[in-house]
Design an enzyme around this catalytic site. Sequence first.
Site, PDB file in Angstrom:
ATOM      1  N   HIS A  40       0.845  -1.203   0.000  1.00 20.95           N
ATOM      2  CA  HIS A  40       0.000   0.000   0.000  1.00 20.95           C
ATOM      3  C   HIS A  40       0.874   1.244   0.000  1.00 20.95           C
ATOM      4  O   HIS A  40       0.929   1.989   0.961  1.00 20.95           O
ATOM      5  CB  HIS A  40      -0.949  -0.009   1.209  1.00 20.95           C
ATOM      6  CG  HIS A  40      -1.972  -1.084   1.091  1.00 20.95           C
ATOM      7  ND1 HIS A  40      -2.959  -1.045   0.145  1.00 20.95           N
ATOM      8  CD2 HIS A  40      -2.137  -2.234   1.746  1.00 20.95           C
ATOM      9  CE1 HIS A  40      -3.690  -2.131   0.234  1.00 20.95           C
ATOM     10  NE2 HIS A  40      -3.216  -2.884   1.202  1.00 20.95           N
ATOM     11  N   CYS A  94       2.994 -14.900   2.676  1.00 28.09           N
ATOM     12  CA  CYS A  94       4.001 -14.868   3.736  1.00 28.09           C
ATOM     13  C   CYS A  94       3.931 -16.187   4.520  1.00 28.09           C
ATOM     14  O   CYS A  94       2.841 -16.649   4.852  1.00 28.09           O
ATOM     15  CB  CYS A  94       3.734 -13.693   4.670  1.00 28.09           C
ATOM     16  SG  CYS A  94       4.854 -13.692   6.075  1.00 28.09           S
ATOM     17  N   GLU A 124      -6.288 -10.916   4.396  1.00 24.08           N
ATOM     18  CA  GLU A 124      -5.585 -12.036   5.048  1.00 24.08           C
ATOM     19  C   GLU A 124      -6.587 -12.912   5.814  1.00 24.08           C
ATOM     20  O   GLU A 124      -6.563 -14.138   5.724  1.00 24.08           O
ATOM     21  CB  GLU A 124      -4.528 -11.494   6.014  1.00 24.08           C
ATOM     22  CG  GLU A 124      -3.824 -12.610   6.768  1.00 24.08           C
ATOM     23  CD  GLU A 124      -3.047 -12.129   7.989  1.00 24.08           C
ATOM     24  OE1 GLU A 124      -2.475 -11.030   7.965  1.00 24.08           O
ATOM     25  OE2 GLU A 124      -3.020 -12.888   8.985  1.00 24.08           O
ATOM     26  N   CYS A 188       2.566 -12.284  14.096  1.00 25.55           N
ATOM     27  CA  CYS A 188       3.909 -12.034  13.588  1.00 25.55           C
ATOM     28  C   CYS A 188       4.430 -10.796  14.310  1.00 25.55           C
ATOM     29  O   CYS A 188       3.696  -9.821  14.486  1.00 25.55           O
ATOM     30  CB  CYS A 188       3.833 -11.786  12.087  1.00 25.55           C
ATOM     31  SG  CYS A 188       5.154 -10.760  11.482  1.00 25.55           S
ATOM     32  N   SER A 216      -0.182   7.222   6.939  1.00 27.37           N
ATOM     33  CA  SER A 216       0.029   5.809   7.270  1.00 27.37           C
ATOM     34  C   SER A 216      -0.018   5.657   8.793  1.00 27.37           C
ATOM     35  O   SER A 216       0.781   6.253   9.517  1.00 27.37           O
ATOM     36  CB  SER A 216       1.380   5.343   6.716  1.00 27.37           C
ATOM     37  OG  SER A 216       1.939   4.350   7.545  1.00 27.37           O
TER      38      SER A 216
HETATM   39 FE1  F3S Z   1       4.436 -11.637   7.016  1.00 24.93          FE
HETATM   40 FE2  F3S Z   1       4.514 -10.440   9.301  1.00 24.93          FE
HETATM   41 FE3  F3S Z   1       4.937  -9.105   7.138  1.00 24.93          FE
HETATM   42  S1  F3S Z   1       3.029 -11.916   8.651  1.00 24.93           S
HETATM   43  S2  F3S Z   1       3.749 -10.102   5.598  1.00 24.93           S
HETATM   44  S3  F3S Z   1       6.238 -10.736   7.940  1.00 24.93           S
HETATM   45  S4  F3S Z   1       3.845  -8.357   8.896  1.00 24.93           S
END
Ligand code: F3S
Length: 292
Positions: A40, A94, A124, A188, A216
Site C-alpha cells: 500500500h 508470507c 488475510e 507475527c 500511514s
Molecule cells: Fe508476514 Fe509479518 Fe509481514 S506476517 S507479511 S512478515 S507483517
Amino acid sequence: MEIIVAQNAGFCFGVKRAIETAQKAAENNNPVYSLGPLIHNPQEVERLKNAGIIPIEEIGEGNGKTIIIRSHGTTPEKLQEIVEKGYVVEDATCPFVKKAQILAQKLTNEGYQVVVVGDKKHPEVQGIVGWSGYKALVVENPEEAARLPFYPKIAVIAQTTQKSENFWQVVEVIKKKGGEVKPFNTICHATQTRQEESRKLATEVEVMLVVGGKNSANTKKLAQICAATNTPTYLVEEASEIKPEWLAGKAKVGITAGASTPAWIIEEVRKKVEQMASLEQALLEIKPVKEG
Ligand code: F3S
C-alpha cells in the site's frame, strides 16, 4: 555526523519476499500480474508497474502469464480459479500467514470450531477463513467473543498483525464458556520488533527521522514512539522535506521507516542527510579571510 538506519525500517520480511518474487518472475515473463497491489504505497506500486508488475482485481484469461499471490495470501477457490484461467501461479503468501491458513484447514478437519481473531474485512483474514472451508468464525475483540455460542472444541488463531493483548483476552473469554479451547498464537512480531528497535534507536541519537506516508497509521505510531523518548522527531514522506536546521550541530541521526516505505525512499533520505552533513562540515571549515 553518524547516521544510523534502523535494521527493521520499512518493509517486513513477507512484503520484501513478495516483491522479490514478482521482480524475479517479471525478468522471465514480462508483464506479470499481482492479485491486488503488493504494497500500500502508491510510489512503489508505480515503480513496480514500470517494471512490468501490474496489480489486477479481476482475473481475466491467463494465457500462460504469471500471477503473484501477495503476502496476505488468498483462498483455495481463488487459487483454483487462477489456475483454471491459465495463469502460472507464484505463491508469495508470507510463511507466517501460510501457517495460519494451514492451521485453519487442519483444525477444522479435526473437528474444531476455528475462531480467527482479526479484522473480518482484511484479505488475510478472508483467506484464512477460506482455508477452513468457510467454517471459521471471525471475532475482532473480547466483546464479540462473548457473544459466540458454546462449542465443545474451539481452536483460536490470530490474524498475523493482531495485538497480543487482544488475542489473549479473546482466548480468556472463550475459555470461560467451558469446553476444550486450543489457542494458537500466529501473531507475527515484525511490527512490534520495528517499534521496539525504533524506540531504542531514538534514545541513542540526537534527532530522529521517521520516513513514511503522513496518513500511514503505522508510520505515525512510529513517530509517536520516537517522540515519546524526548528526542526531536520528524516525520517525512521524502528526502526533499528535510530541513537543514533539524540537523544543525547534531552528531548522531537516526532513521526509521513505516512498514509500507520502500528501501529506495529510505536510501534517498539517508543520502540527503549525508549531503547536508558534509555541507555543514564544509561550511564550518571555511576560514574567515583576514583583512589587510
Ligand atoms: Fe508476514 Fe509479518 Fe509481514 S506476517 S507479511 S512478515 S507483517
